[in-house]
Scaffold this motif. Structure first.
Motif, PDB file in Angstrom:
ATOM      1  N   ARG A  97      31.162  82.032  12.951  1.00 39.45           N
ATOM      2  CA  ARG A  97      31.378  81.706  11.610  1.00 39.45           C
ATOM      3  C   ARG A  97      30.089  81.544  10.796  1.00 39.45           C
ATOM      4  N   SER A  98      29.248  81.031  11.511  1.00 41.88           N
ATOM      5  CA  SER A  98      27.728  80.660  10.805  1.00 41.88           C
ATOM      6  C   SER A  98      27.074  81.888  10.734  1.00 41.88           C
ATOM      7  N   GLU A  99      27.221  82.806  11.833  1.00 46.72           N
ATOM      8  CA  GLU A  99      26.441  84.140  11.712  1.00 46.72           C
ATOM      9  C   GLU A  99      26.867  84.936  10.573  1.00 46.72           C
ATOM     10  N   GLU A 100      28.169  84.785  10.311  1.00 43.12           N
ATOM     11  CA  GLU A 100      28.953  85.721   9.203  1.00 43.12           C
ATOM     12  C   GLU A 100      28.395  85.216   7.863  1.00 43.12           C
ATOM     13  N   ALA A 101      28.194  83.945   7.713  1.00 44.32           N
ATOM     14  CA  ALA A 101      27.646  83.098   6.441  1.00 44.32           C
ATOM     15  C   ALA A 101      26.121  83.511   6.554  1.00 44.32           C
ATOM     16  N   PHE A 102      25.615  83.553   7.496  1.00 43.22           N
ATOM     17  CA  PHE A 102      24.053  83.973   7.165  1.00 43.22           C
ATOM     18  C   PHE A 102      23.890  85.410   6.937  1.00 43.22           C
ATOM     19  N   ALA A 103      25.016  86.252   7.488  1.00 37.53           N
ATOM     20  CA  ALA A 103      24.804  87.597   6.830  1.00 37.53           C
ATOM     21  C   ALA A 103      25.012  87.822   5.312  1.00 37.53           C
ATOM     22  N   GLU A 104      25.898  86.898   5.079  1.00 34.41           N
ATOM     23  CA  GLU A 104      26.115  86.999   3.335  1.00 34.41           C
ATOM     24  C   GLU A 104      24.886  86.511   2.642  1.00 34.41           C
TER      25      GLU A 104
ATOM     26  N   ARG B  28      23.626  87.047  -1.369  1.00 35.77           N
ATOM     27  CA  ARG B  28      24.714  86.297  -2.037  1.00 35.77           C
ATOM     28  C   ARG B  28      24.544  84.957  -1.529  1.00 35.77           C
ATOM     29  N   PRO B  29      24.602  83.572  -2.521  1.00 37.51           N
ATOM     30  CA  PRO B  29      24.450  82.464  -1.899  1.00 37.51           C
ATOM     31  C   PRO B  29      25.681  82.127  -1.339  1.00 37.51           C
ATOM     32  N   VAL B  30      25.376  81.172  -0.255  1.00 42.18           N
ATOM     33  CA  VAL B  30      26.631  80.599   0.275  1.00 42.18           C
ATOM     34  C   VAL B  30      26.814  78.928  -0.208  1.00 42.18           C
ATOM     35  N   LEU B  31      27.833  78.728  -0.585  1.00 43.39           N
ATOM     36  CA  LEU B  31      28.138  77.397  -1.222  1.00 43.39           C
ATOM     37  C   LEU B  31      29.153  76.503  -0.268  1.00 43.39           C
ATOM     38  N   ARG B  32      28.835  75.545   0.046  1.00 45.51           N
ATOM     39  CA  ARG B  32      29.608  74.362   0.835  1.00 45.51           C
ATOM     40  C   ARG B  32      30.118  74.935   2.021  1.00 45.51           C
ATOM     41  N   PHE B  33      29.569  75.601   2.823  1.00 45.16           N
ATOM     42  CA  PHE B  33      29.880  76.082   4.271  1.00 45.16           C
ATOM     43  C   PHE B  33      29.638  74.896   5.134  1.00 45.16           C
ATOM     44  N   GLU B  34      30.441  74.886   5.877  1.00 46.27           N
ATOM     45  CA  GLU B  34      30.712  73.657   6.709  1.00 46.27           C
ATOM     46  C   GLU B  34      30.619  74.117   8.558  1.00 46.27           C
ATOM     47  N   ASN B  35      29.672  73.464   9.127  1.00 46.73           N
ATOM     48  CA  ASN B  35      29.697  73.816  10.449  1.00 46.73           C
ATOM     49  C   ASN B  35      29.133  72.423  11.259  1.00 46.73           C
ATOM     50  N   ARG B  36      28.962  72.594  12.414  1.00 44.92           N
ATOM     51  CA  ARG B  36      28.475  71.173  13.304  1.00 44.92           C
ATOM     52  C   ARG B  36      27.405  71.457  13.991  1.00 44.92           C
ATOM     53  N   TYR B  37      26.334  70.414  13.606  1.00 48.93           N
ATOM     54  CA  TYR B  37      24.920  70.628  14.541  1.00 48.93           C
ATOM     55  C   TYR B  37      24.768  69.636  15.688  1.00 48.93           C
ATOM     56  N   ARG B  38      24.461  69.989  16.515  1.00 46.46           N
ATOM     57  CA  ARG B  38      24.121  69.020  17.749  1.00 46.46           C
ATOM     58  C   ARG B  38      22.943  68.233  17.622  1.00 46.46           C
ATOM     59  N   THR B  39      23.331  66.740  17.865  1.00 51.54           N
ATOM     60  CA  THR B  39      22.177  65.674  17.975  1.00 51.54           C
ATOM     61  C   THR B  39      21.359  65.500  19.156  1.00 51.54           C
ATOM     62  N   THR B  40      20.422  64.798  19.162  1.00 50.10           N
ATOM     63  CA  THR B  40      19.781  64.482  20.335  1.00 50.10           C
ATOM     64  C   THR B  40      20.569  63.830  21.541  1.00 50.10           C
TER      65      THR B  40
ATOM     66  N   SER C 181      27.488  70.261   5.508  1.00 50.84           N
ATOM     67  CA  SER C 181      28.003  71.091   4.509  1.00 50.84           C
ATOM     68  C   SER C 181      26.586  71.733   3.735  1.00 50.84           C
ATOM     69  N   TRP C 182      26.539  73.231   3.982  1.00 52.30           N
ATOM     70  CA  TRP C 182      25.127  73.775   3.519  1.00 52.30           C
ATOM     71  C   TRP C 182      25.504  74.548   1.901  1.00 52.30           C
ATOM     72  N   VAL C 183      24.534  74.609   1.256  1.00 54.53           N
ATOM     73  CA  VAL C 183      24.218  75.599   0.029  1.00 54.53           C
ATOM     74  C   VAL C 183      23.033  76.321   0.526  1.00 54.53           C
ATOM     75  N   ALA C 184      23.038  77.558   0.817  1.00 52.13           N
ATOM     76  CA  ALA C 184      22.072  78.318   0.904  1.00 52.13           C
ATOM     77  C   ALA C 184      21.732  79.202  -0.084  1.00 52.13           C
ATOM     78  N   VAL C 185      20.673  79.537  -0.668  1.00 50.47           N
ATOM     79  CA  VAL C 185      20.224  80.282  -1.809  1.00 50.47           C
ATOM     80  C   VAL C 185      18.843  81.301  -1.391  1.00 50.47           C
ATOM     81  N   PRO C 186      19.324  82.550  -1.526  1.00 46.02           N
ATOM     82  CA  PRO C 186      17.809  83.371  -1.420  1.00 46.02           C
ATOM     83  C   PRO C 186      16.764  83.244  -2.372  1.00 46.02           C
TER      84      PRO C 186
END
Length: 351
Positions: free
Chosen positions: A62-69, A74-86, A94-99
């Protein structure tokens, strides 16, 4: 006064939300200090590394598909995924990514606590639905056929029977009564867990003694060698929910039959003053064990068996439901127990 660049720099440093810049290969080019607070990774441990290295495996595609967008502009708004902690666990982001030129500016919000609350609410919703389904089953699918069985037993009891037949019918009546009590207690428990609580409708009751005698008759008719002695001192009608209070009396008498000495009469004592109605159920027998006192009125509590006796206590809801009904009347249940006698005393104010 700060200029725009200074404001942006200060925001980057002090905001509690992670911010970063990704290059076109998905590598972290720059991160603000909030990342370390959220995930534990230092800037040096993340800069130059691809975002996929920190992802939960189930979120990779899912995250790679969002990064392809975002690669397509095209900006990605409120995309959610899980990140590993130490520490090895995962946080929901929850991500907002803008080119921006050949990079991507990202603002991130830690929504882990929101996810936990959403999951708890969903679990509570499912549990409430299950409780409603159980309530429907208890109220219809079990209660109705049991009522038919109980009516049949009563009809047969009025006919002439052999000694063995009469004994069998008494056992059937006792089982039917016990099952009816269990169903009623389970329905009440379900209502309590749904937040509805025990509902009582207080009104003037002028035939309390007659109602008590009816409950006693049912108890004695359903069990061999059981006698309940009623001492009722009423001078005026009482302000209670009659059916609910008879449920309390029935549960307390059933408890006394189970735990009292066989063949010794159970005492049902009712007294009335201008401001208080008192109902006491007393039986002889072994005292309540000391270790049981703190949990006596908790749901699903069952008193320990005594001297190897097996007792049909059911689910251990009787005393809990009694307490809930009495509390709904604004009253309380008091307990005394020693080698001579155990008494459960109900006190209802405002009579």
């Amino acid at each position: 006064m700060l200029n725009e660049d200074q404001v942006a720099s200060a925001t980057w440093r002090i905001t509690p939300d992670p911010m970063c810049i990704l290059d076109r290969d998905g590598r972290f080019a720059s991160l603000n200090p909030a990342w370390e607070k959220v995930l534990g990774w230092t800037r040096d441990q993340m800069v130059g590394h691809a975002f996929q290295e920190f992802l939960h495996p189930d979120d990779l595609v899912r995250s790679e598909e969002a990064f392809a967008e975002v690669l397509q502009g095209r900006p990605v708004l409120r995309f959610e995924n899980r990140y590993r902690t130490t520490e090895g666990d995962y946080r929901w982001l929850s991500w907002v990514a803008v080119p921006e030129n050949d990079s991507f500016v990202c603002t991130v919000r830690d929504v882990t606590e929101e996810k936990i609350r959403e999951r708890l609410l969903e679990e509570q919703r499912k549990e409430a639905l299950l409780h409603k389904q159980i309530l429907a089953i208890l109220g219809h699918d079990l209660r109705n056929p049991l009522a038919s069985v109980t009516a049949g037993v009563r009809m047969l009891s009025r006919q002439e029977q052999t000694s063995a037949g009469a004994h069998l019918l008494r056992n059937m009546a006792a089982s039917s009564m016990r099952m009816a009590e269990l169903i009623e207690n389970l329905m009440d428990l379900t209502r309590i867990q749904l937040g509805q609580g025990i509902v009582v409708t207080r009104g003037e009751v002028s035939d309390l003694k007659q109602s008590l005698e009816h409950v006693i008759h049912e108890i004695e008719a359903a069990r061999d060698n059981v006698t309940v002695e009623l001492n009722c001192q009423l001078s005026a009608p009482v302000n209670i929910d009659g059916p609910r209070m008879m449920q309390v009396v029935s549960n307390l008498l059933g408890n006394a039959v189970t735990h009292g000495s066989a063949g010794t009469p159970i005492q049902l004592i009712v007294d009335q003053t201008e401001t208080l109605l008192t109902i006491a159920v007393c039986n002889s027998g072994h005292p309540i064990p000391q270790e049981s006192w703190e949990t006596l009125f908790q749901p699903f509590f069952r008193k320990p068996a005594i001297e190897g006796r097996t007792s049909p206590q059911g689910l251990g809801l009787g005393l809990y439901i009694c307490q809930q009904i009495v509390s709904a009347h604004g009253g309380e249940i008091k307990v005394t127990s020693d080698e001579e006698e155990t008494c459960f005393t109900v006190e209802i104010p405002g009579i």
